[in-house]
Design a protein around this motif. Sequence first.
Motif, mmCIF file in Angstrom:
data_model
loop_
_atom_site.group_PDB
_atom_site.id
_atom_site.type_symbol
_atom_site.label_atom_id
_atom_site.label_comp_id
_atom_site.label_asym_id
_atom_site.label_seq_id
_atom_site.Cartn_x
_atom_site.Cartn_y
_atom_site.Cartn_z
ATOM 1 N N ASP A 179 51.182 36.764 46.626
ATOM 2 C CA ASP A 179 51.374 35.316 46.568
ATOM 3 C C ASP A 179 50.692 34.595 47.721
ATOM 4 N N HIS A 180 50.422 35.302 48.823
ATOM 5 C CA HIS A 180 49.716 34.677 49.942
ATOM 6 C C HIS A 180 48.339 34.178 49.517
ATOM 7 N N VAL A 181 47.672 34.948 48.657
ATOM 8 C CA VAL A 181 46.310 34.588 48.236
ATOM 9 C C VAL A 181 46.261 34.198 46.767
ATOM 10 N N SER A 182 47.446 34.137 46.115
ATOM 11 C CA SER A 182 47.541 33.741 44.700
ATOM 12 C C SER A 182 46.585 34.547 43.820
ATOM 13 N N GLU A 183 46.616 35.864 43.993
ATOM 14 C CA GLU A 183 45.708 36.720 43.243
ATOM 15 C C GLU A 183 46.492 37.866 42.607
ATOM 16 N N TRP A 184 46.165 38.157 41.344
ATOM 17 C CA TRP A 184 46.885 39.165 40.584
ATOM 18 C C TRP A 184 45.940 40.189 39.973
ATOM 19 N N THR A 185 46.475 41.376 39.738
ATOM 20 C CA THR A 185 45.783 42.432 39.007
ATOM 21 C C THR A 185 46.697 42.864 37.863
ATOM 22 N N ARG A 186 46.123 42.994 36.686
ATOM 23 C CA ARG A 186 46.873 43.428 35.495
ATOM 24 C C ARG A 186 46.412 44.837 35.128
ATOM 25 N N ILE A 187 47.361 45.775 35.101
ATOM 26 C CA ILE A 187 47.059 47.159 34.737
ATOM 27 C C ILE A 187 47.687 47.426 33.378
ATOM 28 N N SER A 188 46.844 47.741 32.409
ATOM 29 C CA SER A 188 47.296 48.015 31.049
ATOM 30 C C SER A 188 47.117 49.493 30.750
#
Length: 231
Positions: A179-188
């Motif tokens: 949340d500090h950098v508002s960046e996400w990774t999605r692992i499917s």
Amino acid sequence: MNALDHPAHHMNGALRKFSALFVVVIVLVTAASSFAHETQAGAGTTQTRGFTLAIPDVRVLDQNGHPLDFYRDLVKDKTVAVNFIFTSCETVCPITTAVMRDAQARTAVKDAVQFISISVDPEIDTPAVLARYAARFHAPPGWTFVTGDRAQIEKLLKAFGVTAADKNNHTPLVFVGNDHVSEWTRISGFASADQLARAVEQADSKGRAPAPALAKLVATPSRAAGGDGAR
């Protein structure tokens, strides 16, 4: 007639041999299935990196029955790993829950990361049910199991792009965010514990990176006619 030659004796012996053979087959099939889950974890996974999510601050309950505001209490200013489960699941969920547990144990930054499992079956998965589920997997501190009102959970699922119209037909997904950098990774797919631990560590490192140094403000001399150029 000799007792050993009696037909019933031969039949009992045959049944004992068949029962023993059946037990051996079951053991071998169970072992093979377990081995397949261990070796295939991480195979065929896909990762989508560097996107943002708008996480709603909905009211939820944790496995201890404590009310929480999802964003403010679990996500804000944190590195998080989020997956989706339901406790009556006997296929995907036990595997992904075990992976979350092992990833939390293996990552070097576990004390700085919030692990979250959201139930897609909140009517059945009450806090007490989730508490038993968490105990079954020996979930340590830093791992919150989330349930609550169906409408609030649906808002969360929508934010993550997860559909749970049929809870028995869901793709294993893990979202790792900072949340500090508002960046996400999605692992499917079936991520391995090592793969998930690495994603968590990478996300956490981005939040710890020092901010770029501010450029020094240097006054530019004025070119106004008749002036000496100082400001």
